[in-house]
Design an enzyme around this catalytic site. Structure first.
Site, PDB file in Angstrom:
ATOM      1  CD  GLN A 111      23.600  22.554  13.923  1.00  0.00           C
ATOM      2  OE1 GLN A 111      24.531  21.849  13.543  1.00  0.00           O
ATOM      3  NE2 GLN A 111      23.666  23.872  13.929  1.00  0.00           N
TER       4      GLN A 111
ATOM      5  CG  HIS B 204      14.305  10.357  14.353  1.00  0.00           C
ATOM      6  ND1 HIS B 204      12.953  10.234  14.089  1.00  0.00           N
ATOM      7  CD2 HIS B 204      14.418  10.372  15.708  1.00  0.00           C
ATOM      8  CE1 HIS B 204      12.291  10.162  15.234  1.00  0.00           C
ATOM      9  NE2 HIS B 204      13.169  10.252  16.229  1.00  0.00           N
TER      10      HIS B 204
ATOM     11  CG  ASN C 169      14.492   8.577   8.602  1.00  0.00           C
ATOM     12  OD1 ASN C 169      13.872   9.438   7.955  1.00  0.00           O
ATOM     13  ND2 ASN C 169      14.214   8.306   9.860  1.00  0.00           N
TER      14      ASN C 169
ATOM     15  CB  THR D 282      16.949  -1.617   9.996  1.00  0.00           C
ATOM     16  OG1 THR D 282      16.491  -1.010  11.205  1.00  0.00           O
ATOM     17  CG2 THR D 282      18.437  -1.383   9.812  1.00  0.00           C
TER      18      THR D 282
ATOM     19  CB  SER E 106      20.192  10.628  14.523  1.00  0.00           C
ATOM     20  OG  SER E 106      20.258  10.970  15.890  1.00  0.00           O
TER      21      SER E 106
END
Ligand code: GAR
Length: 195
Positions: free
Chosen positions: A173, A109, A107, A141, A136
């Site tokens: 980014q 985020h 993922n 999980t 990030s």
């Protein structure tokens, strides 16, 4: 060659960045872009790239998350992905769904995790007076925005920063970080990449 399915909810700019990277000697190929929103702009962008798409409208399941996920799983399992990438997918997945793809789901985020899991990350960073923000990429999980972080990109928060300017700055980014992390992940690298 690893098969990659990507889940989106919106414009899909991260999905496009991932798919543009998956060419040539890249160890992966995109096999499916799926969305919980049939109106998600990213679906048309995926189709334009020749990638199979699927839409499963979560609103048709009256809050029954298990039933929604069962329907979402159908096209995903049919595409037989090795890796599942969440790219602006705005539904929280149940532990049962996550367990199916444990160790092979990523993922992105828009915060420097573990800071600001959840929504409104940039507004929260500005309100807190943070001098740095970013994004990030992490393994998914059962706990929201909580798995091992595999990559992060940092940007400065300027004095006159707004959530909108920070969103745009971080998104640039994101489009570099996610493809870079996916490449490494597909080749078995689990170390932290910092941009
Ligand atoms: C991206 O900024 C992504 O980090 C964020 O949604 C945006 C999707 O943009 N994801 C989350 O907030 C997940 N909790 P995109 O559709 O243009 O890739």
């Amino acid at each position: 060659m690893k098969r990659v399915a990507i889940l989106i909810s919106g414009g899909g700019s991260n999905m496009v960045a991932l798919c543009r990277d998956m060419v040539g000697d890249h160890p992966c190929r995109p096999v499916l872009v799926a969305s919980n929103d049939p109106a998600a702009g990213g679906l048309a962008r995926a189709e334009a790239m020749g990638i199979a798409t699927a839409a499963v409208d979560h609103r048709k399941f009256s809050g029954d998350r298990a039933a929604f996920e069962a329907a979402l799983l159908e096209p995903i399992l049919a595409a037989a992905p090795d890796i599942l990438c969440l790219a602006g997918f705005m539904r929280v997945l149940t532990p049962a769904f996550v367990a199916r793809f444990e160790g092979r789901m990523l993922n992105i985020h828009p915060s420097l995790l573990p800071k600001y899991p959840g929504l409104h990350t940039h507004a929260r960073a500005i309100a807190a007076g943070d001098t740095e923000a970013g994004c990030s990429v992490h393994e998914v999980t059962a706990v929201l925005d909580d798995g091992p972080v595999l990559g992060r990109a940092v940007v400065p928060v300027d004095a006159d920063e707004t959530p909108e300017t920070l969103t745009a700055k971080v998104l640039v980014q994101e489009h570099k970080l996610y493809p870079a992390v996916l490449r490494r992940f597909a080749m078995g690298e689990r170390g932290l990449l910092t941009l």
